[in-house]
Design an enzyme around this catalytic site. Structure first.
Site: not given
Ligand code: GLY
Length: 290
Positions: A43, A65, A107, A149, A159, A163, A167, A170, A174, A187
């Site tokens: 956990r 993330k 980025e 960041k 997010e 935040r 993106n 993105h 994606h 990427h």
């Protein structure tokens, strides 16, 4: 999913306990996968990242993330699990492939826009030294990106709002990666093209305050050797990316509900609209021109 299971089995065989700390060493796949395993094992145990690619140093390792991909799309299974620390040794960047280097630059351009006018000026002034991989320039830009960041993530770690700025580019990226086939394009190269498209879209539908900012970012992408349009991507990589191939790939955007992509669009340096939905047909018409 199989590799995640192997990492969890390894943690178990190594008899890690709740006080153990998993250390990742590698690029964004490693920090995403290791972070996810650490968040699940018993956990949740601590994780420390030692990112070794430009992209993972300026983006993936910072902010908590974690994710793995599903057949339906990138990063669709993941958690938020903040690392206890991130150690970036920019000497590791000297052995990157050209593709991995370019990927990180995409980025960096995104982050400079989010940082605002001073970060954008700094990146423009440093573009030549960055392209020449000057060690001091690389180290200071990596640090600058991490500070930008970290500020955004500290405001909104899970997010819920601010935040989403991270993106930028993105939603396009994606879809491009999915339509091209995962692994075909680095990427950050898809992100660079996604940035070019986001600035063009924002300008064309009247969200970008000054068209000169679009030209500015396009010049910066070009100066760093990054593609700005689908046409440039097609020219340099073995991809077709027709509008009819791309459109279905927007369906699993994590930011909107399934079937309704949301776009982060630039307005002014450091300012963005975080959840723009397009009228029916606008996206198809926009992509068809590119
Ligand atoms: N890479 C985007 C984020 O960390 O939110």
């Amino acid at each position: 999913m199989n590799v995640l299971e192997r990492v969890l089995d390894f943690a178990s065989e190594a008899q890690l306990d709740r006080k153990s700390c998993l250390v990742t060493f590698g690029g964004g796949v490693m920090t995403d996968l290791g972070g996810l395993a650490a968040s699940l094992f018993k956990r949740g145990i601590d994780v420390v990242h030692a990112p070794t690619t430009l992209l993972s140093q300026v983006d993936a390792s910072v902010g908590g993330k974690t994710a793995i991909n599903l057949a339906a799309g990138k990063n669709l299974a993941g958690t938020f699990h903040q690392p206890r620390a991130v150690f970036c040794d920019t000497d590791t960047l000297t052995t990157l492939t050209d593709a991995d280097w370019l990927s990180g630059l995409g980025e960096i351009v995104k982050t400079a826009w989010i940082g605002g006018i001073e970060s954008l000026n700094l990146l423009e002034e440093s573009a030549a030294q960055l392209t020449a991989k000057d060690a001091g320039t690389v180290a200071s830009l990596v640090a600058e990106c991490i500070w930008i960041k970290a500020r955004v993530v500290a405001e909104d770690p899970r997010e819920q709002g601010a935040r989403r700025a991270l993106n930028l580019g993105h939603t396009f990226a994606h879809a491009i990666e999915k339509a091209a086939g995962y692994g075909t394009l680095p990427h950050g190269v898809a992100v660079a093209c996604g940035l070019g498209l986001a600035f063009a879209l924002s300008d064309e539908i009247g969200h970008l305050a000054n068209a000169t900012d679009r030209e500015r970012v396009e010049r910066l992408l070009a100066a760093l050797g990054l593609p700005r349009t689908l046409a440039e991507l097609r020219e340099r990589f073995d991809v077709t990316l027709r509008a009819d191939e791309l459109l279905p790939a927007f369906a699993h955007d994590k930011k909107g509900s399934v079937g309704k992509p949301e776009f982060v669009l630039p307005t002014r340096p450091g300012e963005l609209e975080l959840a723009v939905r397009l009228e029916d047909g606008v996206l198809a018409a926009f992509l068809a021109k590119r």
